[in-house]
Design a protein around this motif. Structure first.
Motif: not given
Length: 666
Positions: A314, A319, A322, A360, A363, A366
């Motif tokens: 990732l 992507t 994810r 993480f 982004s 999210s």
């Protein structure tokens, strides 16, 4: 030479012999003559022998291969009839025990069905499908030397697979959505009716789905989608929904049997998908007797699919990984929750994904659910560090030098709450549960850590107040305050109370553990009194613990009452009912005692630990041997606070009679 030839001709003339003509080929008897064991006589100009002409039978030449074929056909017909009869009998037995029918897919590898004796339900054994020991090679084209040389240092088993191409050594078997899965799953087979399954699925989506990180573990919005992607996930969802449905014991039993049967078949299977792993994690959160086993199996299956590498992929811009990272976080939280609950070492250790949750979340993709699960990951990372520092040995007391590090852990938990509470956005469907859940876990984490200050202490007595140093008393008081705050928060926050029926069993055990800790503190330390203390004392004396028995009893009774109301909306097999029974059983020790009453700081009637020895408090001394000559005969600190865990199986599941937990095989 002429003389010899003449002599030879003379001999032939004398004897009259002539060279014999060749004998005619021997004919075989026909089938009819062979059967009657008579001579088969041919008739000139006829195709049939004399016997067949007289009887009018067909004259067929005898062939031994024909006899073998007839015998083989007869044996096969008889064996086929017997197999069909046995299959029919087995299917009837499976239907009688409410188990999935036998698979008849000719394309699937052959399997052996056995009934393990250690898997028992109310109606018998649960079937388990064991895959064969297949050592066949892959029939895909061999890789070229250039492809094999791209990775000079592969994993040892990967090298073995590259050399042998044995299919069972490959761990990354691909899986595709099976459009025909609906044709042979347990719903189509009639074990669970489509109407029942649809109602249970909708119940799960309405009451439970959003509570686990905005439905992260169930990416399908309809029953049909779930059935097409994973039969195991469908079984887990409807089993959890049945567990949260009052009544319906028969439906719950059918769902549970289906899930257990599928889960056992999955254990040794080589082919998994992400939804199968989600099913194991989801069931681990809600099925208490299977939680530890299921979480461990889910972790191993996920690692086999290389989900632990998804974070690095990732970060490289892929992507599509994810969702895999989210699942890895869910595995981490699930596995660490129950490692703490049982006081056992975890399987997953901090890796790049665990140590970099902020990367993480940094982004635009999210979501609020991801924020909530990352908050859990950050918390259990702190608690795991504490586990590694202090261990889980119930007989290992904390030394005075350990309390400095304990303060650092307390500070880390304070920082955790400040960092994550405001980021956990409220939801229209579950209200303030996300942010208030952060506060709930904050109190419980502080309680969990600081209760270690009381681990493995010597038996308390009236003369042992000097054994509690300032640092130990400080940590013990934090544990008492955190346990009290955990219970109080649930009473005062309506969104927490509303969510309580559908949250995983870990939250229920948080409430139960806090109530149990406080009650056992009251029973264990409540008899330690100072005769020299004045009867009118209102401040803590003696041991110096801020502990109020009256407040503890009030909170415990309210906890039992609240959980009892929660249990009314759940199936009778739900763990909450047994937690209520365990708390009320502990409260029975105090029901016959008339405690001295005074008004405490919170307006609650209480008697402080180490308070005056009055006439009424003599009743406590007579009730509990802790106040007699032997202050704490048989006193066990592990029984009070567990190790670095709840003592989940020993404390909570052990409080209910085994007959009450017949659905949950341990």
């Amino acid at each position: 030479m002429a003389q010899k030839r003449a002599h030879g001709e003379l001999e032939h003339a004398d004897t009259g012999r002539r060279p014999s003509a060749p004998k005619p080929a021997r004919t075989r008897a026909c089938v009819e003559c062979k059967r009657h064991k008579i001579r088969c006589e041919t008739v000139e100009g006829e195709q049939k022998c004399s016997k067949c002409l007289r009887s009018g039978a067909e004259c067929v030449p005898y062939n031994i291969n024909h006899k073998l074929q007839e015998e083989d056909a007869l044996w096969k017909a008889k064996a086929t009839a017997e197999i069909a009869q046995l299959r029919s009998a087995v299917q009837q037995l499976l239907r009688h025990n409410q188990l999935p029918p036998m698979r008849t897919d000719v394309d699937q590898p052959s399997t052996v069905v056995i009934s393990p004796t250690n898997v028992v339900s109310e109606n018998g054994c649960t079937a388990m499908v064991v895959p064969p020991m297949d050592m066949t090679r892959e029939n895909s084209p061999e890789r070229s030397v250039d492809e094999e040389d791209t990775n000079l240092v592969p994993a040892p088993m990967r090298s073995l697979y590259d050399l042998t191409r044995i299919r069972n050594l490959r761990s990354n078997a691909r899986w595709k959505t099976n459009a025909s899965a609906l044709d042979d799953d347990f719903i189509t087979q009639g074990i669970i009716s489509p109407v029942e399954a649809d109602e249970l699925f909708k119940r799960y989506m309405e009451n439970i789905h959003e509570l686990l990180w905005a439905g992260m573990l169930c990416p399908h919005s309809t029953l049909e989608q779930s059935r097409r992607h994973s039969t195991l996930l469908t079984a887990a969802i409807i089993t959890i929904a049945a567990l949260h449905t009052p009544g319906g014991d028969e439906t719950l039993l059918k769902c549970y049997n289906v899930f257990v049967s599928l889960a056992y078949s999955t254990c040794l299977s080589r082919v998994h998908n992400l939804d199968d792993i989600r099913a194991l994690v989801l069931a681990a959160f809600y099925l208490p007797s299977l939680s530890w086993k299921l979480s461990g199996i889910a972790v191993r299956n996920a690692v086999e699919l290389n989900i632990h590498h998804s974070f690095q992929k990732l970060m490289r811009g892929q992507t599509e990984h994810r969702g895999n990272v989210r699942l890895w976080y869910a595995l981490y939280v699930c596995e660490h929750q129950f490692s703490i609950a049982y006081g056992r070492p975890p399987l997953i250790h901090p890796d790049a994904a665990i140590n970099n949750v902020e990367d993480f979340l940094n982004s635009p993709l999210s979501t609020p659910g991801e924020v909530r699960i990352c908050a859990q990951v950050a918390l259990f990372k702190i608690l795991t560090e504490a586990y590694l520092a202090y261990g889980s040995d119930p007989e290992q007391a904390l030394t005075e030098s350990d309390f400095q590090q304990l303060r650092m852990f307390n500070f880390a938990i304070e920082q955790w709450r400040l960092a994550w509470q405001h980021r956990s956005a409220d939801s229209a469907s579950i209200g303030s549960y996300p942010s208030k859940g952060i506060v709930l876990y904050y109190h419980f984490a502080r309680f969990q850590l600081n209760s270690l200050a009381l681990r493995a202490l010597p038996a308390p007595s009236a003369a042992s107040s000097e054994s509690l140093s300032y640092d130990r008393r400080e940590a013990a008081n934090i544990a008492i305050a955190a346990a009290t705050s955990t219970l109080t928060l649930i009473f005062e926050e309506p969104d927490l109370r509303k969510a309580l029926p559908g949250v995983p069993i870990f939250t229920h055990t948080m409430v139960a553990f806090c109530a149990t800790f406080l009650l056992k503190m009251a029973k264990t330390w409540g008899g330690v009194v100072q005769a020299a203390s004045p009867e009118w004392a209102t401040e803590p004396v003696g041991l110096g613990l801020n502990f109020h028995i009256g407040q503890v009893l009030s909170l415990s009774r309210r906890s039992a009452h609240l959980l009892s109301k929660v249990a009314d909306g759940l199936n009778e097999k739900h763990l909450t009912r047994h937690i209520v029974a365990g708390i009320r059983d502990l409260l029975k020790h105090f029901d016959a005692i008339e405690t001295p009453r005074s008004t405490g700081p919170l307006g609650i009637e209480h008697r402080q630990l180490g308070g005056a020895l009055t006439t009424q408090s003599m009743d406590i001394a007579s009730e509990f041997p802790s106040a007699t000559v032997d202050p704490m005969a048989g006193w066990n600190m592990y029984d009070l606070i567990g190790s670095y865990g709840f003592g989940f199986d020993e404390t909570y599941l052990g409080q209910a009679a085994s007959s009450d937990l017949d659905l949950w095989p341990m």
